[in-house]
Motif scaffolding. Structure first.
Motif, mmCIF file in Angstrom:
data_model
loop_
_atom_site.group_PDB
_atom_site.id
_atom_site.type_symbol
_atom_site.label_atom_id
_atom_site.label_comp_id
_atom_site.label_asym_id
_atom_site.label_seq_id
_atom_site.Cartn_x
_atom_site.Cartn_y
_atom_site.Cartn_z
ATOM 1 N N SER A 44 55.389 -35.263 36.014
ATOM 2 C CA SER A 44 54.204 -35.446 35.174
ATOM 3 C C SER A 44 53.013 -35.614 36.097
ATOM 4 C CB SER A 44 54.327 -36.685 34.281
ATOM 5 O OG SER A 44 55.448 -36.597 33.435
ATOM 6 N N ALA A 66 48.935 -36.460 36.030
ATOM 7 C CA ALA A 66 47.828 -36.961 35.212
ATOM 8 C C ALA A 66 46.584 -37.106 36.073
ATOM 9 C CB ALA A 66 48.174 -38.302 34.581
ATOM 10 N N LEU A 114 46.932 -34.218 31.233
ATOM 11 C CA LEU A 114 48.311 -34.585 31.534
ATOM 12 C C LEU A 114 49.139 -33.314 31.446
ATOM 13 C CD1 LEU A 114 50.552 -36.845 31.908
ATOM 14 C CD2 LEU A 114 50.732 -36.819 29.415
#
Length: 421
Positions: free
Chosen positions: A328, A330, A356
């Motif tokens: 992930s 971000a 994101l």
């Protein structure tokens, strides 16, 4: 070296204990300062099994809303020379798009793996660079008094690996504190040892001194010298492990990592992802230059081009490694910016867009772009916030299996945004 020959044991210990930056030996006793952290444990932490990885990218300086242009007439009117419409950006819907540099990120959005969240901020948002950055890094909540940064609280829950958190942008409030804080490096080539006091001679001196200490017999040494020697040995073992695990060639990707500072940091992040035995769960990256009080459109063309090049190659590598679903990524920035200020730039504002992305991200525009009515009613900047940034990061760390209440204490109850599948 002359300096080394004049340095006695007491002087050496004093120098080590007084240090604040740079080389590995200069970081042997304080866990929050770069490679210092590697010298503290008497035994290396056990390697953990591969897990999901959260990568935080700080757009330092305050990135304006023109990273993801708003198409409403009110926005174009208030930003006459620096705003973009659908004709010169990458449209996501009828009211908002991405900067034209982000062609690969648009592809990720079309694949359903990029979420754009509008109106992100926090209560009592500061418009001071230092104060706002501290608010984002510590994430204590209103009236909160938790120690250290939220990344340090995250990696405290991943104590099975000494390398559970890595900052490729040096040390800061985000990674300080906790029982197993992220380790601050400059890069994987020099591990923070490339420069010391901005002087190559002192860097070489400390490296030579470390080698000398480790070569000495452990007999007839004070407890202090034995501790320093043990710390140096732990540092050396740590360096050897990281180098061994990150020296393997990365898989071939369509677009090689560009030769920019940010892309090189992204390449190091890719090497960490490609070394699951290290147990890395958190990586911090940073790109500066977003304090665009003038000439914003040209600055953005350069900044976003470099940002896109690094992220594109990082994502392509994660896909080639079969780890895209584990990753992930971000963004953050300490605040957004005002409408155009008359100098072709913008000043310090408040709520901002946040991106994101990842293989398990439920991609879409999560919160609508500011409306015509909101823009016309606003002063020089969009105040307040619609989404607390901790709500986004909470969902990310919960997905990773961490206890978000310990990482983001004293926060209000949030309604789920459904950012992950």
């Amino acid at each position: 070296m002359k300096k080394a020959s004049r340095m006695n044991r007491r002087g050496f210990l004093s120098t080590v204990c007084a240090g604040t930056c740079g080389a590995a030996i200069h970081q042997a006793s304080y866990g929050g300062s770069g490679m210092f952290a590697y010298g503290a444990p008497p035994v290396m932490g056990a390697m953990s099994a591969p897990g999901s990885v959260f990568i935080l990218v700080n757009l330092a300086g305050g990135c304006s809303y023109n990273i993801t242009p708003i198409y409403h007439a009110a926005w174009r009117d208030r930003n006459p020379t620096i705003s973009r419409g659908p004709e010169n950006s990458l449209a996501l819907n009828g009211e908002q798009g991405l900067h034209p540099a982000f062609t690969y990120l648009k592809q990720i959005y079309d694949e359903g793996n990029l979420a754009l969240i509008n109106g992100v901020g926090l209560p009592s948002q500061s418009r001071s660079h230092d104060e706002a950055t501290t608010q984002w890094f510590r994430a204590n909540g209103q009236g909160g008094n938790a120690d250290g940064g939220w990344a340090a609280r995250l990696t405290s829950q991943a104590a099975g690996s000494l390398f559970s958190g890595i900052s490729l942008a040096g040390t800061n409030d985000l990674i300080r504190g906790g029982t197993n804080p992220p380790r601050a490096l400059s890069d994987l080539a020099n591990f923070g040892e490339d420069r010391l006091y901005w002087n190559d001679e002192w860097t070489g001196f400390f490296r030579d001194t470390r080698d000398s200490v480790m070569a000495q017999s452990s007999t007839q040494q004070t407890d202090g010298m034995q501790f320093v020697k043990s710390s140096m040995e732990n540092i050396q073992r740590s360096l050897e492990i990281i180098k061994a695990e990150t020296s393997r060639p990365l898989p071939g990707i369509p677009d090689a990592f560009p030769n920019t500072g940010f892309a090189r940091a992204c390449q190091d992040a890719a090497k960490l992802i490609a070394a699951p035995a290290l147990g890395v769960r958190f990586i911090f990256l940073q790109q500066g230059g977003y304090d665009t009080h003038s000439n914003e459109i040209n600055s953005h063309n350069n900044l976003f081009g470099q940002l896109h090049g690094g992220l594109r190659s990082l994502i392509q590598t994660a896909k080639a490694l079969g780890r895209w679903n584990d990753v992930s990524i971000a963004t953050m920035s300490e605040f957004c910016r005002t409408v155009e200020n008359g100098n072709g730039g913008t000043d310090h504002g408040a709520k901002a867009p946040l991106m994101l992305m990842g293989g398990d991200v439920a991609g879409r525009v999560v919160n609508p772009a500011p409306s015509d009515a909101e823009i016309r009613a606003a002063g020089s900047f969009l105040s307040g916030y619609d989404v607390d940034f901790r709500q986004i990061y909470r969902e990310a760390v919960t997905r990773m299996g961490f206890n978000a209440d310990l990482i983001f204490p004293n926060t209000i109850s949030f309604s789920p945004l459904g950012l992950f599948r």
